[in-house]
Motif scaffolding. Structure first.
Motif, PDB file in Angstrom:
ATOM      1  N   ARG A  39       0.861  -1.194   0.000  1.00  0.00           N
ATOM      2  CA  ARG A  39       0.000   0.000   0.000  1.00  0.00           C
ATOM      3  C   ARG A  39       0.888   1.232   0.000  1.00  0.00           C
ATOM      4  NH1 ARG A  39      -2.826  -2.879   3.869  1.00  0.00           N
ATOM      5  NH2 ARG A  39      -2.184  -1.537   5.573  1.00  0.00           N
ATOM      6  N   GLY A  40       1.636   1.391  -1.051  1.00  0.00           N
ATOM      7  CA  GLY A  40       2.597   2.474  -1.157  1.00  0.00           C
ATOM      8  C   GLY A  40       3.749   1.953  -1.974  1.00  0.00           C
ATOM      9  N   ILE A  41       4.842   2.694  -2.058  1.00  0.00           N
ATOM     10  CA  ILE A  41       5.990   2.249  -2.848  1.00  0.00           C
ATOM     11  C   ILE A  41       6.630   1.003  -2.241  1.00  0.00           C
ATOM     12  CG2 ILE A  41       7.285   4.119  -1.722  1.00  0.00           C
ATOM     13  CD1 ILE A  41       9.206   4.082  -4.102  1.00  0.00           C
ATOM     14  N   GLY A  42       6.903   0.023  -3.092  1.00  0.00           N
ATOM     15  CA  GLY A  42       7.433  -1.260  -2.639  1.00  0.00           C
ATOM     16  C   GLY A  42       8.770  -1.139  -1.917  1.00  0.00           C
ATOM     17  N   CYS A  43       8.948  -1.938  -0.861  1.00  0.00           N
ATOM     18  CA  CYS A  43      10.202  -1.951  -0.107  1.00  0.00           C
ATOM     19  C   CYS A  43      11.355  -2.313  -1.032  1.00  0.00           C
ATOM     20  CB  CYS A  43      10.140  -2.977   1.010  1.00  0.00           C
ATOM     21  SG  CYS A  43       8.562  -3.116   1.860  1.00  0.00           S
ATOM     22  N   ASN A  44      11.068  -3.235  -1.980  1.00  0.00           N
ATOM     23  CA  ASN A  44      12.106  -3.714  -2.897  1.00  0.00           C
ATOM     24  C   ASN A  44      12.696  -2.589  -3.747  1.00  0.00           C
ATOM     25  OD1 ASN A  44       9.503  -3.593  -4.079  1.00  0.00           O
ATOM     26  ND2 ASN A  44      10.133  -4.912  -5.756  1.00  0.00           N
ATOM     27  N   LYS A  45      11.912  -1.541  -4.009  1.00  0.00           N
ATOM     28  CA  LYS A  45      12.388  -0.436  -4.841  1.00  0.00           C
ATOM     29  C   LYS A  45      13.603   0.242  -4.219  1.00  0.00           C
ATOM     30  CE  LYS A  45       9.498  -0.546  -8.229  1.00  0.00           C
ATOM     31  NZ  LYS A  45       8.063  -0.499  -8.010  1.00  0.00           N
ATOM     32  N   CYS A  46      13.643   0.302  -2.909  1.00  0.00           N
ATOM     33  CA  CYS A  46      14.782   0.932  -2.234  1.00  0.00           C
ATOM     34  C   CYS A  46      15.715  -0.092  -1.596  1.00  0.00           C
ATOM     35  CB  CYS A  46      14.308   1.899  -1.154  1.00  0.00           C
ATOM     36  SG  CYS A  46      13.500   3.363  -1.819  1.00  0.00           S
ATOM     37  N   HIS A  47      15.136  -1.119  -0.966  1.00  0.00           N
ATOM     38  CA  HIS A  47      15.960  -2.051  -0.197  1.00  0.00           C
ATOM     39  C   HIS A  47      16.462  -3.245  -0.987  1.00  0.00           C
ATOM     40  CE1 HIS A  47      15.568  -0.151   3.749  1.00  0.00           C
ATOM     41  NE2 HIS A  47      14.316   0.113   3.439  1.00  0.00           N
ATOM     42  N   GLY A  48      16.012  -3.416  -2.232  1.00  0.00           N
ATOM     43  CA  GLY A  48      16.447  -4.558  -3.038  1.00  0.00           C
ATOM     44  C   GLY A  48      16.136  -5.859  -2.330  1.00  0.00           C
ATOM     45  N   ASN A  49      17.141  -6.721  -2.182  1.00  0.00           N
ATOM     46  CA  ASN A  49      16.885  -7.980  -1.481  1.00  0.00           C
ATOM     47  C   ASN A  49      17.181  -7.859   0.022  1.00  0.00           C
ATOM     48  OD1 ASN A  49      19.639  -8.097  -1.232  1.00  0.00           O
ATOM     49  ND2 ASN A  49      19.900 -10.045  -2.298  1.00  0.00           N
ATOM     50  N   GLY A  50      17.414  -6.637   0.473  1.00  0.00           N
ATOM     51  CA  GLY A  50      17.538  -6.391   1.910  1.00  0.00           C
ATOM     52  C   GLY A  50      18.862  -6.788   2.542  1.00  0.00           C
ATOM     53  N   LYS A  52      22.205  -5.886   1.542  1.00  0.00           N
ATOM     54  CA  LYS A  52      23.345  -4.971   1.620  1.00  0.00           C
ATOM     55  C   LYS A  52      22.923  -3.514   1.490  1.00  0.00           C
ATOM     56  CE  LYS A  52      24.500  -5.409  -3.240  1.00  0.00           C
ATOM     57  NZ  LYS A  52      24.035  -6.507  -4.046  1.00  0.00           N
ATOM     58  N   GLU A  53      23.839  -2.650   1.895  1.00  0.00           N
ATOM     59  CA  GLU A  53      23.577  -1.220   1.790  1.00  0.00           C
ATOM     60  C   GLU A  53      23.498  -0.826   0.321  1.00  0.00           C
ATOM     61  OE1 GLU A  53      25.497   2.018   4.418  1.00  0.00           O
ATOM     62  OE2 GLU A  53      26.704   1.937   2.596  1.00  0.00           O
ATOM     63  N   ILE A  54      22.541   0.043   0.001  1.00  0.00           N
ATOM     64  CA  ILE A  54      22.365   0.474  -1.376  1.00  0.00           C
ATOM     65  C   ILE A  54      22.465   1.996  -1.425  1.00  0.00           C
ATOM     66  CG2 ILE A  54      20.667   0.678  -3.262  1.00  0.00           C
ATOM     67  CD1 ILE A  54      19.614  -2.095  -2.322  1.00  0.00           C
ATOM     68  N   ILE A  55      23.193   2.500  -2.417  1.00  0.00           N
ATOM     69  CA  ILE A  55      23.271   3.953  -2.577  1.00  0.00           C
ATOM     70  C   ILE A  55      22.171   4.386  -3.535  1.00  0.00           C
ATOM     71  CG2 ILE A  55      24.693   5.869  -3.385  1.00  0.00           C
ATOM     72  CD1 ILE A  55      27.115   4.245  -2.334  1.00  0.00           C
ATOM     73  N   ILE A  69      22.830   9.319  -0.369  1.00  0.00           N
ATOM     74  CA  ILE A  69      21.629   8.874   0.332  1.00  0.00           C
ATOM     75  C   ILE A  69      21.697   7.355   0.309  1.00  0.00           C
ATOM     76  CG2 ILE A  69      19.100   8.746   0.321  1.00  0.00           C
ATOM     77  CD1 ILE A  69      19.078  11.558  -0.861  1.00  0.00           C
ATOM     78  N   LYS A  70      21.887   6.778   1.494  1.00  0.00           N
ATOM     79  CA  LYS A  70      22.085   5.332   1.575  1.00  0.00           C
ATOM     80  C   LYS A  70      20.878   4.640   2.186  1.00  0.00           C
ATOM     81  CE  LYS A  70      27.059   5.760   2.194  1.00  0.00           C
ATOM     82  NZ  LYS A  70      28.118   5.764   3.215  1.00  0.00           N
ATOM     83  N   VAL A  71      20.608   3.464   1.667  1.00  0.00           N
ATOM     84  CA  VAL A  71      19.539   2.632   2.208  1.00  0.00           C
ATOM     85  C   VAL A  71      20.206   1.462   2.936  1.00  0.00           C
ATOM     86  CG1 VAL A  71      17.509   1.256   1.628  1.00  0.00           C
ATOM     87  CG2 VAL A  71      18.053   3.280   0.285  1.00  0.00           C
ATOM     88  N   PRO A  72      19.925   1.282   4.221  1.00  0.00           N
ATOM     89  CA  PRO A  72      20.591   0.217   4.985  1.00  0.00           C
ATOM     90  C   PRO A  72      20.048  -1.177   4.648  1.00  0.00           C
ATOM     91  CG  PRO A  72      18.925   1.266   6.335  1.00  0.00           C
ATOM     92  CD  PRO A  72      18.951   2.034   5.032  1.00  0.00           C
ATOM     93  N   PRO A  73      20.863  -2.210   4.916  1.00  0.00           N
ATOM     94  CA  PRO A  73      20.350  -3.582   4.768  1.00  0.00           C
ATOM     95  C   PRO A  73      19.298  -3.817   5.858  1.00  0.00           C
ATOM     96  CG  PRO A  73      22.546  -3.605   5.732  1.00  0.00           C
ATOM     97  CD  PRO A  73      22.253  -2.182   5.381  1.00  0.00           C
ATOM     98  N   ILE A  74      18.294  -4.624   5.593  1.00  0.00           N
ATOM     99  CA  ILE A  74      17.242  -4.833   6.600  1.00  0.00           C
ATOM    100  C   ILE A  74      17.054  -6.284   7.011  1.00  0.00           C
ATOM    101  CG2 ILE A  74      15.903  -2.747   6.115  1.00  0.00           C
ATOM    102  CD1 ILE A  74      14.106  -4.434   4.297  1.00  0.00           C
ATOM    103  N   VAL A  95      13.603  10.036   3.802  1.00  0.00           N
ATOM    104  CA  VAL A  95      13.545   9.260   2.566  1.00  0.00           C
ATOM    105  C   VAL A  95      12.464   8.191   2.583  1.00  0.00           C
ATOM    106  CG1 VAL A  95      14.861   7.812   0.986  1.00  0.00           C
ATOM    107  CG2 VAL A  95      16.011   9.655   2.222  1.00  0.00           C
ATOM    108  N   MET A  96      12.494   7.360   3.600  1.00  0.00           N
ATOM    109  CA  MET A  96      11.558   6.235   3.626  1.00  0.00           C
ATOM    110  C   MET A  96      10.138   6.708   3.935  1.00  0.00           C
ATOM    111  SD  MET A  96      11.894   2.649   5.537  1.00  0.00           S
ATOM    112  CE  MET A  96      10.445   1.972   6.317  1.00  0.00           C
ATOM    113  N   PRO A  97       9.183   6.243   3.123  1.00  0.00           N
ATOM    114  CA  PRO A  97       7.804   6.668   3.365  1.00  0.00           C
ATOM    115  C   PRO A  97       7.224   6.091   4.657  1.00  0.00           C
ATOM    116  CG  PRO A  97       7.977   5.329   1.346  1.00  0.00           C
ATOM    117  CD  PRO A  97       9.311   5.303   2.006  1.00  0.00           C
TER     118      PRO A  97
END
Ligand code: HEC
Length: 117
Positions: A39-50, A52-55, A69-74, A95-97
């Motif tokens: 119900r909003g932008i998918g987690c995968n769009k920013c976190h990928g497979n969760g 590793k850190e993504i720039i 702007i870094k997205v942490p591994p989850i 950044v994160m909704p």
């Protein structure tokens, strides 16, 4: 008439059963669905497979220094921290909704993220 009753039963069990073994959609499938469309932008769009850190973006500040702007591994976040993060409001993240997911949804989502490859 009997057919309609059966259909109604099928629909209601599909909609309301997510946890027990004989349900149509498993916890994993439910989590996968939420990860991509929560119900909003998918987690995968920013976190990928969760894993590793993504720039997400690079920019230069006024002084010309390179910023990221870094997205942490989850995948390794504890369930407590996960819930705390997903239930916090916008003021805490630029950044994160903000999502409005129920405890059941968070439970399935977390379950799925632990199993991401
Ligand atoms: C627009 C990009 C974006 C989306 C979409 C997004 N996140 Fe995030 N997420 C971030 C960023 C950036 C951070 C780190 C900074 C912050 O907290 O805002 C973060 C932090 C987190 C954290 C905290 C990690 C830690 O180390 O404490 C968790 C857990 C998390 N996200 C889970 C999710 C889940 C689950 C979804 C989908 C429901 C999601 N995120 C969607 C960008 C995003």
């Amino acid at each position: 008439m009997r057919f309609i009753a059966l259909l109604a039963l099928l629909i209601s069990t599909t909609l309301f059963a997510t946890d027990d073994d004989n349900s149509f959609i498993t916890k994993y499938e439910y989590g996968a669905m939420l990860y991509k469309n929560p119900r909003g932008i998918g987690c995968n769009k920013c976190h990928g497979n969760g894993k590793k850190e993504i720039i997400l973006a690079k920019y230069r500040n006024k002084k010309g220094a390179l910023k990221y702007i870094k997205v942490p591994p989850i995948a390794k976040v504890s369930f407590e921290d996960f819930k705390a993060k997903l239930k916090s409001d916008k003021t805490e993240s630029l950044v994160m909704p903000t999502y409005f997911l129920t405890d059941d949804e968070l439970d399935s989502l977390y379950f799925y993220i632990q199993k991401l490859k």
